[in-house]
Design a protein around this motif. Structure first.
Motif, mmCIF file in Angstrom:
data_model
loop_
_atom_site.group_PDB
_atom_site.id
_atom_site.type_symbol
_atom_site.label_atom_id
_atom_site.label_comp_id
_atom_site.label_asym_id
_atom_site.label_seq_id
_atom_site.Cartn_x
_atom_site.Cartn_y
_atom_site.Cartn_z
ATOM 1 N N SER A 1 0.822 -1.195 0.000
ATOM 2 C CA SER A 1 0.000 0.000 0.000
ATOM 3 C C SER A 1 0.856 1.245 0.000
ATOM 4 C CB SER A 1 -0.932 0.008 1.205
ATOM 5 O OG SER A 1 -0.185 0.197 2.385
ATOM 6 N N MET A 2 2.143 1.098 0.376
ATOM 7 C CA MET A 2 3.041 2.231 0.327
ATOM 8 C C MET A 2 3.709 2.340 -1.036
ATOM 9 S SD MET A 2 4.876 1.526 3.970
ATOM 10 C CE MET A 2 5.810 3.039 4.115
ATOM 11 N N MET A 3 3.604 1.256 -1.818
ATOM 12 C CA MET A 3 4.333 1.221 -3.083
ATOM 13 C C MET A 3 3.446 1.762 -4.188
ATOM 14 S SD MET A 3 7.110 -0.100 -2.075
ATOM 15 C CE MET A 3 7.849 -1.176 -0.915
ATOM 16 N N GLY A 4 3.157 3.017 -4.101
ATOM 17 C CA GLY A 4 2.185 3.608 -5.012
ATOM 18 C C GLY A 4 2.471 3.340 -6.459
ATOM 19 N N GLY A 5 3.761 3.414 -6.851
ATOM 20 C CA GLY A 5 4.064 3.325 -8.266
ATOM 21 C C GLY A 5 4.238 1.921 -8.795
ATOM 22 N N GLN A 6 3.984 0.917 -7.992
ATOM 23 C CA GLN A 6 4.404 -0.415 -8.397
ATOM 24 C C GLN A 6 3.263 -1.299 -8.848
ATOM 25 O OE1 GLN A 6 7.653 -1.609 -8.410
ATOM 26 N NE2 GLN A 6 8.257 0.504 -8.083
ATOM 27 N N GLY A 7 2.072 -0.744 -8.989
ATOM 28 C CA GLY A 7 0.984 -1.557 -9.512
ATOM 29 C C GLY A 7 0.505 -2.615 -8.559
ATOM 30 N N LEU A 8 0.803 -2.456 -7.304
ATOM 31 C CA LEU A 8 0.408 -3.480 -6.357
ATOM 32 C C LEU A 8 -0.920 -3.175 -5.701
ATOM 33 C CD1 LEU A 8 3.942 -3.835 -5.068
ATOM 34 C CD2 LEU A 8 2.629 -5.745 -5.919
ATOM 35 N N ILE A 9 -1.407 -1.978 -5.908
ATOM 36 C CA ILE A 9 -2.681 -1.643 -5.292
ATOM 37 C C ILE A 9 -3.753 -2.581 -5.829
ATOM 38 C CG2 ILE A 9 -4.435 0.144 -5.033
ATOM 39 C CD1 ILE A 9 -1.880 0.686 -3.453
ATOM 40 N N SER A 10 -3.609 -2.964 -7.094
ATOM 41 C CA SER A 10 -4.616 -3.855 -7.667
ATOM 42 C C SER A 10 -4.629 -5.182 -6.952
ATOM 43 C CB SER A 10 -4.363 -4.060 -9.156
ATOM 44 O OG SER A 10 -3.060 -4.555 -9.346
ATOM 45 N N SER A 11 -3.456 -5.653 -6.584
ATOM 46 C CA SER A 11 -3.444 -6.932 -5.877
ATOM 47 C C SER A 11 -4.026 -6.768 -4.486
ATOM 48 C CB SER A 11 -2.041 -7.525 -5.809
ATOM 49 O OG SER A 11 -1.165 -6.657 -5.175
ATOM 50 N N ASN B 1 7.252 7.361 -3.682
ATOM 51 C CA ASN B 1 7.467 8.650 -4.335
ATOM 52 C C ASN B 1 7.992 8.505 -5.756
ATOM 53 O OD1 ASN B 1 7.009 10.961 -2.209
ATOM 54 N ND2 ASN B 1 7.989 9.269 -1.117
ATOM 55 N N ASN B 2 7.882 7.272 -6.280
ATOM 56 C CA ASN B 2 8.253 6.998 -7.679
ATOM 57 C C ASN B 2 9.678 7.415 -8.014
ATOM 58 O OD1 ASN B 2 5.688 5.900 -8.469
ATOM 59 N ND2 ASN B 2 4.907 8.001 -8.345
ATOM 60 N N VAL B 3 10.562 7.236 -7.069
ATOM 61 C CA VAL B 3 11.952 7.631 -7.304
ATOM 62 C C VAL B 3 12.729 6.497 -7.971
ATOM 63 C CG1 VAL B 3 14.103 8.281 -6.135
ATOM 64 C CG2 VAL B 3 11.923 9.259 -5.407
ATOM 65 N N ILE B 4 12.376 5.274 -7.643
ATOM 66 C CA ILE B 4 13.092 4.133 -8.229
ATOM 67 C C ILE B 4 12.400 3.763 -9.531
ATOM 68 C CG2 ILE B 4 13.825 1.751 -7.926
ATOM 69 C CD1 ILE B 4 13.935 2.154 -4.983
ATOM 70 N N LEU B 5 13.134 3.852 -10.598
ATOM 71 C CA LEU B 5 12.552 3.544 -11.895
ATOM 72 C C LEU B 5 12.359 2.054 -12.053
ATOM 73 C CD1 LEU B 5 14.739 5.932 -14.070
ATOM 74 C CD2 LEU B 5 12.403 6.324 -13.224
ATOM 75 N N LEU C 1 12.589 -4.655 -5.617
ATOM 76 C CA LEU C 1 13.195 -3.961 -4.475
ATOM 77 C C LEU C 1 13.689 -4.922 -3.408
ATOM 78 C CD1 LEU C 1 10.706 -0.979 -4.160
ATOM 79 C CD2 LEU C 1 12.806 -1.141 -5.478
ATOM 80 N N ARG C 2 13.579 -6.194 -3.654
ATOM 81 C CA ARG C 2 14.100 -7.150 -2.674
ATOM 82 C C ARG C 2 15.590 -7.304 -2.903
ATOM 83 N NH1 ARG C 2 9.365 -11.627 -3.448
ATOM 84 N NH2 ARG C 2 7.666 -10.136 -3.222
ATOM 85 N N PRO C 3 16.319 -7.539 -1.822
ATOM 86 C CA PRO C 3 17.780 -7.588 -1.991
ATOM 87 C C PRO C 3 18.208 -8.846 -2.735
ATOM 88 C CG PRO C 3 17.175 -8.238 0.229
ATOM 89 C CD PRO C 3 15.915 -7.790 -0.429
ATOM 90 N N ILE C 4 19.282 -8.699 -3.463
ATOM 91 C CA ILE C 4 19.938 -9.887 -3.996
ATOM 92 C C ILE C 4 21.236 -10.055 -3.233
ATOM 93 C CG2 ILE C 4 18.926 -9.644 -6.290
ATOM 94 C CD1 ILE C 4 21.904 -8.801 -7.135
ATOM 95 N N SER C 5 21.665 -11.270 -3.084
ATOM 96 C CA SER C 5 22.934 -11.459 -2.390
ATOM 97 C C SER C 5 23.991 -11.899 -3.381
ATOM 98 C CB SER C 5 22.800 -12.432 -1.219
ATOM 99 O OG SER C 5 22.280 -13.646 -1.627
ATOM 100 N N LEU C 6 25.139 -11.331 -3.259
ATOM 101 C CA LEU C 6 26.259 -11.608 -4.151
ATOM 102 C C LEU C 6 27.456 -12.087 -3.347
ATOM 103 C CD1 LEU C 6 26.138 -8.477 -6.523
ATOM 104 C CD2 LEU C 6 25.117 -10.727 -6.890
ATOM 105 N N ASN C 7 28.339 -12.746 -4.046
ATOM 106 C CA ASN C 7 29.588 -13.213 -3.447
ATOM 107 C C ASN C 7 30.646 -12.130 -3.628
ATOM 108 O OD1 ASN C 7 32.355 -14.589 -4.319
ATOM 109 N ND2 ASN C 7 31.373 -15.877 -2.771
ATOM 110 N N ALA D 1 15.399 0.059 -12.937
ATOM 111 C CA ALA D 1 16.577 0.096 -12.058
ATOM 112 C C ALA D 1 16.990 -1.338 -11.715
ATOM 113 C CB ALA D 1 16.258 0.873 -10.779
ATOM 114 N N LEU D 2 18.279 -1.542 -11.769
ATOM 115 C CA LEU D 2 18.799 -2.899 -11.591
ATOM 116 C C LEU D 2 19.407 -3.073 -10.206
ATOM 117 C CD1 LEU D 2 18.976 -5.298 -13.510
ATOM 118 C CD2 LEU D 2 21.224 -4.513 -14.202
ATOM 119 N N PHE D 3 18.827 -3.937 -9.454
ATOM 120 C CA PHE D 3 19.359 -4.343 -8.151
ATOM 121 C C PHE D 3 19.682 -3.167 -7.228
ATOM 122 C CE2 PHE D 3 18.899 -8.252 -9.889
ATOM 123 C CZ PHE D 3 19.783 -8.563 -10.909
ATOM 124 N N PRO D 4 18.666 -2.446 -6.843
ATOM 125 C CA PRO D 4 18.892 -1.320 -5.949
ATOM 126 C C PRO D 4 19.348 -1.737 -4.541
ATOM 127 C CG PRO D 4 16.552 -1.532 -6.472
ATOM 128 C CD PRO D 4 17.261 -2.569 -7.253
#
Lengths: 498, 515
Positions: free
Chosen positions: A21-31, A180-184, A212-218, A187-190
């Motif tokens: 509900s905070m992710m206004g720009g992510q199309g999740l409101i529909s879900s 706030n629609n700052v992350i496009l 927006l979920r983290p990825i883990s790298l070596n 955007a790759l792996f913020p």
């Protein structure tokens, strides 16, 4: 409205849509709507968030490298200002070279000793060059816990509380930026972790969009995400492999709600594999910058300027990977490093032997990192180093330090020569004055801020990070704790040239 | 008439004899705790009322939790003419048979120890982290196996971790703690006595290394009290004469009896003077059993609501468990665990379960490699769950961050299922031969059952068949023999299965996989 009430009020829409509900720009409101929540409630949620958090997109978007020292690092490497008094009251004696005037005690009261010290000379250099500030009085007063788990949780979520489900600092950043629609979308792996799962990425009771979920790298950028061929599926047209993979993807999507983490990992696998390959080949072709501080020796004035070199062990490889990532992928906004496998900081025994080399390695790595950022003009990268808590200053009978309170924050970055930095950020300072408290020859002796010293709670670190990202009232997210006053706090640094 | 009477007498005697045996077994079983509420065991009736597939899922959930596996051809009666799955006699009695076996000792243990020596090779130094897995793998389900399994689980938790990763601990501590647990449990030592012995050990002091550190952690770990900061300094006074020497002196636990405390200290509402007094207070504290039970329930039910977990804990604690066997058995055989619980599988649960089901044979270096922090393989370290190494024990959940999971998936796909890289071992023709009696669709279902405990959906069947056709028609394939073809088809199906999230989780048996 206090933050706990604020978050609780969002919870009335159902835990699964708290963050969406905070992710206004992510199309999740529909879900969320599909979950049966009234549109009026959703509109109210967005309005509340946008009303509560005062957001202004910053002119300089920061990239944070968060180095958390699990176990609770002693503050003494960064603060020997009370060592004479500490030693006089300790159950066991300190090395005399640490005393004021000794050859391991630097001008600004760091733990020196060159190749045998705790990196004090490096700290002196970094402050003099404007690449680091040290805050000596990150002091926990509220709900002062000396247990690892609650301290780690509160410091990496930026607030007090017993709820293990509260979101981490990085998750809050993700929420705010997305709302706030700052992350496009492209955007790759913020959000990246080099330490696997971390509390700083706690999702809380809500959901976080996949992007927006983290990825883990070596740290060596190894690529286990690549999938070696199965010869049983070899065919000229590759159709068999595609068919199998397509069906697997469908089944993954069907199981999404119940097996989220595995589905995420499968979904991102290809993307991560390609990303690492790309990054690795870029780095193969890029040498590290030359050392800007190099002074040729007197007997060889024409000596070549060497390339920067990270320490080959300890924090070196991990910081190198993080800095390279931040440089090559400006989309990576929050990168987490811990010390898992690098030696904990819980120095209950043999502290004078074990702690200095670890600290020295950390400082060597940070100095190279700062120069690397400087050479690449990356003035927007902030490296924060802190831990669970500080430690007692009494040397116990196992010759170590037990859990204390006051800890240091080392905040590192490129000097001003790299260009416009984050507004409100100031490097080149030593902040905070301390004194020893506790009874002679008893174990519980530790440092506290003097009455006239600047001090702040550990949650101020989170508040500062939120502020860098544009949150004008970070207190909303920390339960009332403000950002560190970087520009207004008194500077205790002694200029060696003065 | 006389013959009839004799027959009746013989039959009666036989029946009575059976009853006595059952009573003996029952009396052994009845010494176990038997929760009746939220932690109540899955009854025979409820088990039998499940579908055949569900019974198989339950059986492998139980077996998998013990790092064992139940092959499909042992659980089902594939020889019958029935078109639907038919559970064999051993399948029908699986739960109670397994429960009974967990309290019976191997009478030829030496043979299985020989098997460990012949089938596994270890690095001399790192042996203590790999050998337990070898024992669990080679011992049949028995009390001996269960004790090894319990010890392995406990030594991977904050309760007893040897913390091999830290400077002051080493593989000798791993050996001591692990062997100590196995030995204690073999003597039916109580939870409290095991905890007391551990707290006073050098291995414990090598992990928590000063009086204040040690006393704080004992209060937190075994009592679950995180807010007794006022007690810690007083407890550390009682323990002031215990300390750890430095590295040059071998990190030895020193007890300086010349410096023993003699001033009474009030800790946890009790008066103590010495360090042993403190440990006695902790070990005998009323919170120990609820805390241990809570900790273990949290590990086995990580996605269950806290309210439900509390009820499970309450039910188990109400039965007054004395031994670790009591708590583990109550958890593993509970209906809640077997039918409703959903959780990520640990690597050991997934890998060893399927390995047994598909007759996967290991190379001698497999476990040594799996537990080697320097190996290039997808090791336990790379999956962020090294064996008995982490100071605070393993994470409760198998880490599923992208990197850890990439290694987990790689191990399952390449080393176990699809036979892409093989320096750990492989399944072979003996497994393939089990499928000789099946036509193509039945064989695909057999493969699904063998790994996922379910049959393939129609979409999956159709897709696999179309891919078989596609690859079978490739040059060269049309001429290979039937066994080779089956091998390749198996690799295809297993490759697909390796990409399914359900492989890495225990879904709720009641809810099914795709709901």
């Amino acid at each position: 409205m206090r933050r706990r009430q604020f978050i609780k009020s969002l919870g009335m829409f159902g835990g699964s849509i708290l963050i969406p509900s905070m992710m206004g720009g992510q199309g999740l409101i529909s879900s969320a709507s599909a979950a049966g929540v009234s549109s009026r409630s959703l509109i109210n949620a967005r309005a509340m968030i946008q009303g509560e958090i005062d957001y202004v997109q910053p002119a300089v978007m920061p990239q944070i490298i968060n180095v958390f020292l699990y176990g609770g690092p002693s503050e003494l490497a960064g603060n020997l200002s009370n060592i004479d008094d500490i030693n006089a009251n300790s159950q066991n004696p300190y090395d005399t070279r640490l005393f004021e005037g000794g050859d391991r005690h630097t001008l600004n009261h760091f733990w020196g000793g060159g190749g045998n010290g705790a990196g004090g000379e490096i700290m002196e250099r970094m402050i003099a060059k404007g690449r680091m500030s040290v805050y000596r009085t990150i002091h926990r007063v509220d709900d002062d816990s000396k247990a690892h788990r609650p301290s780690i949780f509160s410091n990496l979520t930026g607030m007090l509380g017993e709820d293990d489900m509260r979101p981490g600092i990085a998750t809050n950043i993700a929420s705010v930026l997305s709302a706030n629609n700052v992350i496009l979308p492209e955007a790759l792996f913020p959000f990246v972790t080099f330490e696997g799962e971390s509390v700083v990425f706690n999702r809380g009771s809500g959901d976080v969009p996949l992007q927006l979920r983290p990825i883990s790298l070596n740290q060596n950028l190894r690529n286990p995400f690549q999938r070696p061929d199965n010869s049983a599926l070899n065919s000229e047209s590759d159709q068999a492999r595609e068919v199998i993979d397509a069906l697997a993807k469908t089944m993954q999507a069907n199981g999404k709600a119940r097996f989220t983490k595995a589905v995420d990992a499968f979904t991102k696998r290809n993307e991560i594999a390609g990303f690492i390959d790309n990054l690795s080949s870029k780095l193969e072709n890029n040498n590290l910058p030359l050392d800007p501080d190099f002074v040729p020796p007197a007997d060889d004035p024409g000596a070549d300027v060497p390339e920067l070199q990270y320490p080959g062990n300890g924090f070196g490889p991990r910081l190198r990977a993080a800095i390279n990532l931040a440089i090559e992928n400006p989309d990576s906004l929050f990168i987490s490093l811990g010390n898992q496998g690098l030696g904990g900081w819980d120095d209950h025994n043999s502290a004078q032997d074990d702690y200095p080399p670890r600290m020295r390695n950390l400082m060597q790595s940070l100095e190279v990192a700062a120069k690397h950022l400087e050479a690449r003009g990356k003035s927007n990268v902030v490296i924060n180093v802190f831990g669970d808590f500080g430690r007692n200053v009494n040397l116990n009978n196992s010759l170590g330090w037990d859990h204390g309170n006051c800890q240091n924050l080392f905040t590192v970055g490129a000097s001003a020569s790299a260009g416009e930095s984050i507004p409100g950020r100031e490097l080149g300072k030593i902040v905070g004055k301390t004194y020893r408290t506790g009874k002679t020859s008893e174990n519980r002796q530790y440092l506290k801020p003097t009455d006239d010293s600047y001090q702040c709670e550990p949650f101020a670190i989170a508040a500062s990070i939120y502020k860098y990202f544009g949150v004008q009232n970070p207190e909303i997210l920390t339960g009332g704790y403000s950002a560190i006053d970087e520009t207004g706090s008194p500077n205790e640094w002694i200029d060696p040239n003065a | 008439m006389i013959i009839n009477r004799l027959l009746i007498i013989i039959i009666t005697i036989t029946l009575l004899a059976c009853k006595v045996d059952e009573l003996t077994l029952d009396s052994k079983l009845s010494s176990e705790v038997t929760p009746t509420a939220e932690a109540g065991a899955l009854s025979k009736t409820n088990y039998k009322n499940l579908t055949a597939e569900q019974q198989y899922q339950v059986a492998n959930k139980l077996a998998g939790s013990l790092f064992q596996g139940v092959p499909a051809d042992e659980f089902f009666d594939f020889d019958s003419n029935s078109k639907t799955l038919k559970v064999s006699e051993s399948g029908k009695n699986f739960l109670e048979d397994t429960r009974a076996q967990l309290i019976v000792r191997l009478d030829n243990k030496g043979r299985f120890v020989n098997a460990i020596d012949r089938r596994h090779s270890f690095d001399d130094v790192r042996r203590p982290t790999a050998e337990p897995l070898a024992a669990i793998r080679e011992f049949p389900i028995s009390r001996d196996m269960f004790e090894e399994w319990m010890a392995y689980n406990l030594a991977n938790t904050i309760l007893f971790s040897p913390a091999e990763e830290i400077e002051s601990a080493n593989y000798v501590d791993v050996q001591r703690i692990y062997d100590g647990l196995v030995k204690a449990m073999s003597k039916d030592t109580s939870i409290r006595d095991i905890i007391f012995a551990h707290m006073t050990s050098q291995a414990n002091w090598r992990r928590f290394r000063s009086p204040e550190d040690n006393t704080r952690e004992m209060i937190e770990i075994y009592l679950g009290l995180f807010d007794r900061d006022a007690d810690v300094p007083k407890a550390s006074i009682a323990c002031k004469n215990w300390y750890l020497s430095d590295g040059d002196n071998g990190y030895e636990l020193i007890k300086d009896f010349g410096e023993e405390n003699n001033e009474p200290q009030k800790v946890l509402d009790q008066w103590i003077t010495t360090c042993e007094d403190f440990y006695q207070v902790v070990a005998n504290h009323p919170l120990v059993i609820p805390r241990i039970t809570t900790y273990l329930v949290d590990r086995f039910f990580p996605t269950t609501s806290s309210a439900k977990r509390n009820e499970i804990v309450k039910d188990i604690v109400a039965q007054n468990p004395i031994r670790f066997h009591d708590v583990f058995t109550a958890i593993l055989f509970s209906e809640e665990y077997l039918l409703n619980n959903e959780k990520p599988k640990s690597f050991e649960e997934a890998f060893f379960n399927i390995a047994q089901r598909i007759s996967w044979n290991n190379t001698s270096g497999f476990l040594n490699d799996l537990t080697n922090p320097r190996s290039g393989s997808p090791t336990l370290h790379k999956m962020k769950q090294p064996a008995m190494a982490l100071k605070l024990g393993r994470f409760k959940d198998q880490p599923m961050d992208s990197l850890s999971f990439a290694y987990y998936h790689s191990a399952m796909r390449e080393r176990l299922l699809a036979r892409v890289n093989n320096n750990w071992g492989s399944w072979g023709d003996d497994f393939l031969r089990k499928g000789d009696i099946f036509e193509e669709e039945e064989y695909i279902n057999f493969l699904f059952l063998s790994v996922l405990s379910r049959q393939a959906s129609q979409v999956e069947l159709d897709t696999m068949k179309s891919v078989f056709l596609d690859t079978d028609n490739e040059d060269g394939h049309a001429n290979v023999n039937a066994l080779t073809l089956r091998r390749e088809q198996t690799r295809i199906v297993f490759d697909y299965i390796s990409q399914l999230p359900e492989l890495y989780f225990y879904p709720s048996v009641n809810n099914g996989v795709n709901q």
